[in-house]
Design a protein around this motif. Sequence first.
Motif, mmCIF file in Angstrom:
data_model
loop_
_atom_site.group_PDB
_atom_site.id
_atom_site.type_symbol
_atom_site.label_atom_id
_atom_site.label_comp_id
_atom_site.label_asym_id
_atom_site.label_seq_id
_atom_site.Cartn_x
_atom_site.Cartn_y
_atom_site.Cartn_z
ATOM 1 N N GLN A 169 0.836 -1.177 0.000
ATOM 2 C CA GLN A 169 0.000 0.000 0.000
ATOM 3 C C GLN A 169 0.890 1.253 0.000
ATOM 4 O OE1 GLN A 169 -3.135 -0.586 -0.275
ATOM 5 N NE2 GLN A 169 -4.214 1.320 0.146
ATOM 6 N N VAL A 170 0.480 2.254 -0.737
ATOM 7 C CA VAL A 170 1.209 3.519 -0.829
ATOM 8 C C VAL A 170 0.357 4.620 -0.207
ATOM 9 C CG1 VAL A 170 2.281 5.161 -2.391
ATOM 10 C CG2 VAL A 170 2.293 2.736 -2.963
ATOM 11 N N GLN A 171 0.951 5.400 0.666
ATOM 12 C CA GLN A 171 0.258 6.565 1.228
ATOM 13 C C GLN A 171 0.629 7.792 0.394
ATOM 14 O OE1 GLN A 171 1.854 4.303 3.617
ATOM 15 N NE2 GLN A 171 -0.174 3.386 3.444
ATOM 16 N N LEU A 172 -0.367 8.585 0.043
ATOM 17 C CA LEU A 172 -0.174 9.700 -0.886
ATOM 18 C C LEU A 172 -0.714 10.995 -0.303
ATOM 19 C CD1 LEU A 172 -1.483 7.760 -4.009
ATOM 20 C CD2 LEU A 172 0.905 8.144 -3.395
ATOM 21 N N ILE A 173 0.079 12.060 -0.418
ATOM 22 C CA ILE A 173 -0.345 13.373 0.064
ATOM 23 C C ILE A 173 -0.087 14.407 -1.024
ATOM 24 C CG2 ILE A 173 -0.064 15.156 1.811
ATOM 25 C CD1 ILE A 173 0.907 13.011 3.725
ATOM 26 N N GLU A 174 -1.177 15.042 -1.488
ATOM 27 C CA GLU A 174 -1.072 16.061 -2.535
ATOM 28 C C GLU A 174 -0.841 17.441 -1.925
ATOM 29 O OE1 GLU A 174 -4.441 13.174 -3.821
ATOM 30 O OE2 GLU A 174 -3.786 14.198 -1.999
ATOM 31 N N SER A 175 -0.208 18.306 -2.712
ATOM 32 C CA SER A 175 -0.034 19.709 -2.330
ATOM 33 C C SER A 175 0.116 20.541 -3.587
ATOM 34 C CB SER A 175 1.194 19.884 -1.427
ATOM 35 O OG SER A 175 2.372 19.508 -2.123
ATOM 36 N N THR A 179 6.742 0.758 -2.677
ATOM 37 C CA THR A 179 6.287 0.359 -4.003
ATOM 38 C C THR A 179 6.189 1.502 -4.998
ATOM 39 O OG1 THR A 179 3.972 0.615 -3.350
ATOM 40 C CG2 THR A 179 4.990 -1.554 -3.023
ATOM 41 N N PHE A 180 6.396 2.760 -4.552
ATOM 42 C CA PHE A 180 6.171 3.904 -5.443
ATOM 43 C C PHE A 180 6.918 3.745 -6.757
ATOM 44 C CE2 PHE A 180 5.273 8.208 -6.656
ATOM 45 C CZ PHE A 180 6.409 8.652 -7.308
ATOM 46 N N SER A 181 8.186 3.431 -6.702
ATOM 47 C CA SER A 181 9.004 3.413 -7.912
ATOM 48 C C SER A 181 8.740 2.205 -8.806
ATOM 49 C CB SER A 181 10.482 3.454 -7.537
ATOM 50 O OG SER A 181 10.824 2.330 -6.747
ATOM 51 N N SER A 182 7.883 1.302 -8.393
ATOM 52 C CA SER A 182 7.621 0.099 -9.190
ATOM 53 C C SER A 182 6.231 0.068 -9.799
ATOM 54 C CB SER A 182 7.809 -1.153 -8.322
ATOM 55 O OG SER A 182 6.896 -1.157 -7.248
ATOM 56 N N GLY A 239 -1.261 18.893 -24.064
ATOM 57 C CA GLY A 239 -0.607 20.109 -24.552
ATOM 58 C C GLY A 239 -0.527 21.218 -23.519
ATOM 59 N N ARG A 240 -1.277 21.080 -22.410
ATOM 60 C CA ARG A 240 -1.256 22.093 -21.344
ATOM 61 C C ARG A 240 -0.679 21.550 -20.038
ATOM 62 N NH1 ARG A 240 -5.906 23.980 -19.367
ATOM 63 N NH2 ARG A 240 -7.112 22.095 -19.844
ATOM 64 N N PHE A 241 -0.913 20.282 -19.758
ATOM 65 C CA PHE A 241 -0.446 19.673 -18.514
ATOM 66 C C PHE A 241 0.705 18.718 -18.811
ATOM 67 C CE2 PHE A 241 -4.704 19.808 -15.939
ATOM 68 C CZ PHE A 241 -4.801 21.168 -16.202
ATOM 69 N N THR A 242 1.615 18.594 -17.834
ATOM 70 C CA THR A 242 2.732 17.657 -17.945
ATOM 71 C C THR A 242 2.880 16.889 -16.646
ATOM 72 O OG1 THR A 242 3.902 19.140 -19.466
ATOM 73 C CG2 THR A 242 5.179 17.383 -18.424
ATOM 74 N N ILE A 243 2.833 15.572 -16.745
ATOM 75 C CA ILE A 243 3.043 14.719 -15.575
ATOM 76 C C ILE A 243 4.492 14.253 -15.567
ATOM 77 C CG2 ILE A 243 2.315 12.615 -16.791
ATOM 78 C CD1 ILE A 243 1.070 11.652 -14.148
ATOM 79 N N SER A 244 5.068 14.185 -14.368
ATOM 80 C CA SER A 244 6.448 13.704 -14.231
ATOM 81 C C SER A 244 6.605 13.071 -12.849
ATOM 82 C CB SER A 244 7.443 14.843 -14.425
ATOM 83 O OG SER A 244 7.258 15.850 -13.451
ATOM 84 N N ARG A 245 7.700 12.375 -12.662
ATOM 85 C CA ARG A 245 7.940 11.734 -11.373
ATOM 86 C C ARG A 245 9.425 11.738 -11.047
ATOM 87 N NH1 ARG A 245 5.545 5.926 -11.851
ATOM 88 N NH2 ARG A 245 6.383 5.737 -9.738
ATOM 89 N N ASP A 246 9.716 11.739 -9.767
ATOM 90 C CA ASP A 246 11.089 11.653 -9.265
ATOM 91 C C ASP A 246 11.126 10.434 -8.352
ATOM 92 O OD1 ASP A 246 13.524 11.884 -7.914
ATOM 93 O OD2 ASP A 246 13.430 14.069 -7.860
ATOM 94 N N ASN A 247 11.529 9.312 -8.882
ATOM 95 C CA ASN A 247 11.474 8.072 -8.108
ATOM 96 C C ASN A 247 12.378 8.083 -6.873
ATOM 97 O OD1 ASN A 247 9.435 6.974 -9.619
ATOM 98 N ND2 ASN A 247 10.759 5.611 -10.804
ATOM 99 N N PRO A 248 13.614 8.577 -6.969
ATOM 100 C CA PRO A 248 14.448 8.597 -5.747
ATOM 101 C C PRO A 248 13.824 9.433 -4.621
ATOM 102 C CG PRO A 248 15.805 8.886 -7.681
ATOM 103 C CD PRO A 248 14.365 9.006 -8.140
ATOM 104 N N LYS A 249 13.009 10.427 -4.990
ATOM 105 C CA LYS A 249 12.373 11.271 -3.969
ATOM 106 C C LYS A 249 10.931 10.884 -3.705
ATOM 107 C CE LYS A 249 15.371 15.273 -4.712
ATOM 108 N NZ LYS A 249 15.440 16.726 -5.008
ATOM 109 N N ASN A 250 10.465 9.800 -4.321
ATOM 110 C CA ASN A 250 9.089 9.329 -4.116
ATOM 111 C C ASN A 250 8.053 10.437 -4.324
ATOM 112 O OD1 ASN A 250 10.034 6.787 -3.521
ATOM 113 N ND2 ASN A 250 8.980 6.617 -1.555
ATOM 114 N N THR A 251 8.201 11.179 -5.405
ATOM 115 C CA THR A 251 7.328 12.318 -5.644
ATOM 116 C C THR A 251 6.800 12.319 -7.070
ATOM 117 O OG1 THR A 251 8.599 13.606 -4.044
ATOM 118 C CG2 THR A 251 7.074 14.809 -5.448
#
Length: 124
Positions: A1-7, A28-31, A66-78
């Motif tokens: 299970q992954v706990q998620l907090i948006e800001s 499990t975030f990075s997988s 074209g307006r939004f971009t999703i990205s991730r930083d696995n080492p920082k779990n973000t």
Amino acid sequence: QVQLIESGGGLVQAGGSLRLSCAASGRTFSSVAMGWFRQAPGKGREFVASISWTGGATNYADAVKGRFTISRDNPKNTLFLQMNRLKPQDTAIYYCAAATKTYETSRTADFSSWGRGTQVTVSS
């Protein structure tokens, strides 16, 4: 299970930008693939964007392409969502979610962990 907090939500004028972040805890975030969904007042939850476990592939709803971009930083779990050229119709609560898949799925049923959401309001 992954706990998620948006800001990062807030009030912005049409045409402006916001950057949402989602901090994840758990090994499990990075997988797994990650995604953003949103829910406007009186409407159901809808897919916004998703990203594969490596970050190498992305998927977007037509309304934000074209307006939004999703990205991730696995080492920082973000997880991030950069939102540009915002429109009043983008007003909603935005949710971060962790998938049970490794690829950039858009199906709500493929996501098993959800954050509590962050409010984004775009004024005209």
